[in-house]
Design an enzyme around this catalytic site. Structure first.
Site, PDB file in Angstrom:
ATOM      1  N   HIS A  95       0.707  -1.553  -0.402  1.00 37.00           N
ATOM      2  CA  HIS A  95       0.330   0.152  -0.078  1.00 37.00           C
ATOM      3  C   HIS A  95       0.868   1.252   0.217  1.00 37.00           C
ATOM      4  O   HIS A  95       0.478   2.586  -0.631  1.00 37.00           O
ATOM      5  CB  HIS A  95      -1.428   0.293   0.976  1.00 37.00           C
ATOM      6  CG  HIS A  95      -1.718  -0.578   0.994  1.00 37.00           C
ATOM      7  ND1 HIS A  95      -2.481  -2.630   1.447  1.00 37.00           N
ATOM      8  CD2 HIS A  95      -3.398  -0.810   0.014  1.00 37.00           C
ATOM      9  CE1 HIS A  95      -3.093  -2.797   0.607  1.00 37.00           C
ATOM     10  NE2 HIS A  95      -3.911  -2.638   0.039  1.00 37.00           N
ATOM     11  N   ASP A 107      -5.435  -7.304  -5.199  1.00 37.29           N
ATOM     12  CA  ASP A 107      -5.419  -7.877  -4.410  1.00 37.29           C
ATOM     13  C   ASP A 107      -6.301  -9.534  -5.380  1.00 37.29           C
ATOM     14  O   ASP A 107      -5.133 -11.216  -5.249  1.00 37.29           O
ATOM     15  CB  ASP A 107      -6.547  -8.399  -2.950  1.00 37.29           C
ATOM     16  CG  ASP A 107      -6.241  -7.582  -2.250  1.00 37.29           C
ATOM     17  OD1 ASP A 107      -4.636  -8.342  -2.059  1.00 37.29           O
ATOM     18  OD2 ASP A 107      -6.104  -6.694  -1.876  1.00 37.29           O
TER      19      ASP A 107
HETATM   20  C1  PEP Z   1      -7.282  -4.197  -4.721  1.00 29.74           C
HETATM   21  O1  PEP Z   1      -6.121  -5.066  -4.648  1.00 29.74           O
HETATM   22  O2  PEP Z   1      -6.866  -4.288  -6.146  1.00 29.74           O
HETATM   23  C2  PEP Z   1      -8.209  -2.614  -4.629  1.00 29.74           C
HETATM   24  C3  PEP Z   1      -7.832  -1.374  -5.160  1.00 29.74           C
HETATM   25  O3  PEP Z   1      -7.883  -3.029  -3.556  1.00 29.74           O
HETATM   26  P1  PEP Z   1      -6.116  -2.624  -2.179  1.00 29.74           P
HETATM   27  O4  PEP Z   1      -5.237  -2.319  -3.293  1.00 29.74           O
HETATM   28  O5  PEP Z   1      -6.774  -1.328  -1.337  1.00 29.74           O
HETATM   29  O6  PEP Z   1      -6.042  -4.068  -1.376  1.00 29.74           O
HETATM   30 MG    MG Z   2      -8.125  -4.984  -2.677  1.00 28.13          MG
END
Ligand code: PEP
Ligand code: MG
Length: 765
Positions: free
Chosen positions: A369, A634
């Site tokens: 993140h 994810d």
């Molecule tokens: C993802 O998983 O693609 C998403 C947009 O959520 P995050 O990256 O915040 O887990």
């Molecule tokens: Mg995600």
């Protein structure tokens, strides 16, 4: 001691060695003793000459170290390296490849066992034991050597890589003569930055504390004394407070702590390090970690346990020192390159935005993140630079190459010039893209592709509007939660959400409910798990804590009063019953607010498709929800079973893996079949090539970081929808990720979009 315990001890000792030379010397010494053999040596492959050089030995003539070498085709050592497997010989001199190395004195030895040292698929050395006696080393000896070599490979490779930093930072002579030293990581956020390093550490993280040279020794000594006195006081108070509730043994622990502080040995050692020129925090780290290492290697279990006591005590002193330091104003150079062991969103705010040029994280990977936030802020960032000795590079000049994932330390003039040119080019491209703001995202044959943004910080909203975003496809609500010390109240949340909704109104704002767990931790709500990405995260946490969920949903609804541009989105959905439970709570919150007399519209509710299980249930979710958004970050990690944060497998995390593309296409078709709007808010939408594929698959909205939006818009405006469909057709027939990347790159180039592909970098052709 058992063989396993010995092995563990050797690995620990070698890991703690100061530099490569001592790591190698320790290795050969310990292995020779443990195996009770006469010779143990290490040969390492020299990157320039491509020869195996004798780098350490016990038993052979030490003068030969660094002097003798073998090519991969010479001698039995060369054979071990070339074949990448052990060779075990009763009498090495009878082997056809045998080559006698003069000056080593090895003619006396017959028995030979050599095992390759392999790190990340590459043989970079050979570990050898030899003995006078003519005999084959037995199976258990061979097994021991293979095991220790496999365990030490990473340690030695790391020592070799970090060791290269020890060169004097401001070596005399023309800087162009100096070789460019680089460290590899993975791209966190693209772009190039040139600047000066400032290392930051998480509060009270001893390992992350950098060395810093100081001028005012007295001030540092005083800071240490104040911190030690504060800790002494703190421990005495805790001990007094708990006096009646603790058993004697537990009370004794506090006495041990106090004795460690009172017994001047520890403090004196730290003072000595300060007098030698390190700042108090660095001196503390040096001393505490040295003692921790010593204790953790002790045979006696009781003494081994003391290691954690010393570490704990060190943390307490560090935290007092940090409190004192933060009271003094920290200054940052204009081109700061922020370096951290583990970069976290809370660190971003430490440096004023206009002074933050680039960032480097020792751990993590491109989809961590911290990297996602860095991309949204447009700051070149490299993640997972595991070999960079971050505690030793404060103040050094570096180039962050956020295209290839390389960090250059103390670059020479040639390299600086080459990268400065790239920085200039990037600025020119960005200026050109600014002009796109008012133009629609539409292909040359008239297909409209709505481009939305992902936000987290309030600053993202303004940036997004400046770039012409048409809505917010993902507001990561956990980010305001992460940069605080406790859960925000309903009122505070309402204010924060209101700002996002107001600034974007009447455009849609999609708010995701709290998505913590995985790599997103709240300091005030720790979740400790063996497998956090497969554990308690996203909706699994909030459904278990209705008090958190209801407060958040109520705040969202309150904030939307009169604006009516809110959508609510649920993360990490796996099963239908989770959606039903969440909808019940959203209804409850809505009804409560209506009873309070608020005039709010019930917002559309959607789900994220991030778990493979959800990919195959779109038909079942359809009757419950209003829209679908794919979290491809994810989804990729779960489809490929590759941790999005682990630098060791970062090369396997392939957004364009054929199975990921198949899943994305399946989702788009299913959403169309059940007549639900489908968007994508993973990072793939922010990549111009990826955006073309997703548009062709039929996605209704692409949501991305604001920084990349103009690039994606340019790509869409430069192609026809028909060509995008043809490109998709070709790519979907490919079974190799690299081939897919190459096809996307050449498609962009053919459309005259060379500026959207990676620039040619120094050292690459
Ligand atoms: C993802 O998983 O693609 C998403 C947009 O959520 P995050 O990256 O915040 O887990
Ligand atoms: Mg995600």
């Amino acid at each position: 001691m058992s063989v396993l315990a010995k092995l563990r001890q050797i690995v620990q000792e070698v890991s703690a060695a100061e530099d490569l030379e001592s790591a190698l010397a320790l290795t050969v010494e310990r292995i020779r003793d443990t195996m009770k053999t006469e010779v143990c040596s290490i040969y390492l492959l020299d990157g320039t000459t491509q020869r195996y050089v004798l780098r350490a030995t016990e038993g052979l003539n030490k003068d030969a170290v660094g002097q003798v070498s073998l090519s991969p085709t010479e001698g039995v050592v060369g054979q071990v390296g070339t074949r990448a497997e052990p060779i075990n010989l009763e009498d090495a001199s009878t082997h056809p490849a045998f080559l006698y190395l003069k000056s080593t004195g090895e003619e006396r030895y017959h028995a030979f066992l050599g095992v390759p040292i392999i790190h990340q698929r590459t043989v970079f050395g050979v570990l050898v034991v030899q003995q006078r006696e003519m005999r084959r080393f037995d199976e258990s000896e061979e097994a021991f050597m293979v095991t220790i070599s496999a365990q030490l490979a990473g340690v030695i490779a790391h020592a070799e890589a970090t060791g290269s930093i020890n060169i004097e930072p401001n070596a005399k002579g023309s800087s162009a003569d100096r070789p460019a030293r680089h460290f590899n990581g993975v791209v966190g956020s693209p772009g190039v930055a040139i600047g000066e390093v400032r290392v930051v550490s998480l509060s009270a993280d001893l390992n992350g504390v950098p060395d810093k040279s100081i001028k005012d020794i007295e001030a540092e000594l005083e800071a240490l004394d104040t911190a030690v006195a504060a800790v002494r006081q703190e421990i005495t108070e805790i001990a007094d407070m708990l006096a009646n509730r603790l058993r004697n043994e537990e009370q004794a622990l506090f006495q041990v702590y106090l004795r460690m502080l009172d017994d001047n040995a520890l403090v004196t050692e730290i003072r000595e390090k300060i007098k030698a020129g390190n700042w108090a925090q660095g001196a503390l780290r040096e001393v505490i970690l040295a003692h921790v290492r010593e204790f953790s290697m002790m045979d006696d279990a009781y003494l081994r346990e003391r290691a954690s006591d010393i570490r704990d005590l060190g943390r307490r002193v560090l935290s007092c020192l940090q409190e004192g330091a933060s009271a003094r104003i920290q200054s940052y150079p204009d081109n700061t390159i922020l370096v951290a062991d583990e970069l976290s969103p809370a660190m971003f705010g430490l440096v004023p935005e206009e002074q933050l040029a680039g960032m480097i994280s020792i751990s993590g990977s491109g989809t961590s993140h911290a990297a996602i936030l860095a991309r949204s802020m447009g700051i070149p960032t490299i993640m997972g630079v595991v070999d960079l000795p971050h505690t030793r590079i404060e103040g050094r000049h570096v180039i962050v190459d956020g295209y290839s994932g390389r960090v250059f330390v103390d670059p020479n003039d040639d390299l600086l010039n080459a990268y400065s040119d790239i920085v200039k080019e990037e600025r020119a491209i960005a200026a050109g893209l600014d002009k796109l703001k008012e133009l629609p995202a539409e292909t040359v044959d008239g297909h409209r592709m709505p481009l939305w943004v992902n936000t987290g910080l309030t600053a993202d909203v303004e940036r997004s509007l400046e770039r012409g975003a048409e809505g917010i496809g993902l507001y990561r609500t956990e980010i305001p939660f992460m940069i605080r010390d406790f859960f925000p109240s309903e009122h505070e949340q309402t204010e924060t959400y209101r700002r996002q909704l107001e600034l974007f109104a009447p455009k849609t704002v999609t708010m995701r409910t709290l998505d913590i767990g995985g790599d997103k931790a709240l300091s005030y709500f720790p979740i400790e798990e063996e497998n956090p990405f497969l554990g308690w995260r996203g909706i699994r946490v909030t459904l278990d804590h209705p008090e958190i969920f209801l407060v958040q949903v109520r705040a969202m609804l309150r904030a939307s009063e009169g604006l009516n541009n809110l959508r609510i989105m649920l993360p990490m959905v796996t099963s239908v019953h989770e959606v039903e439970a969440a909808l019940r709570q959203i209804d409850q919150a809505y009804n409560e607010l209506c009873e309070e007399g608020l005039d709010i519209r019930k917002p559309p509710v959607g789900i994220m498709i991030e778990v493979p299980a959800a990919v195959y249930q779109i038909g079942r979710f359809a009757s419950l929800i209003d829209f679908i958004s794919v979290g491809s970050n994810d989804l990729t990690q779960y489809l490929l079973a590759v941790d999005r944060n682990n630098p060791r497998v970062a090369g396997l995390y392939a957004s364009y893996h054929p199975s990921v593309l198949l899943a994305l296409q399946h989702i788009a078709h299913e959403a169309q079949r059940v007549n639900k709007q489908v968007s994508i808010c993973g990072e793939m939408a922010a990549d111009p090539g990826g955006a073309l594929l997703l548009m062709a698959m039929g996605y209704d909205v692409l949501s991305m970081n604001a920084n990349n939006l103009p690039k994606v818009k340019l790509a869409i405006r430069s192609v026809s929808y028909k060509d995008a469909l043809t490109l998709l057709g070709r790519v979907m027939r490919m079974s190799d990720t690299d081939e897919i990347h190459a096809a996307l790159r050449s498609a962009l180039q053919e459309s005259g979009l060379t500026q959207l592909t990676r620039p040619e970098l120094p050292g690459e052709h």
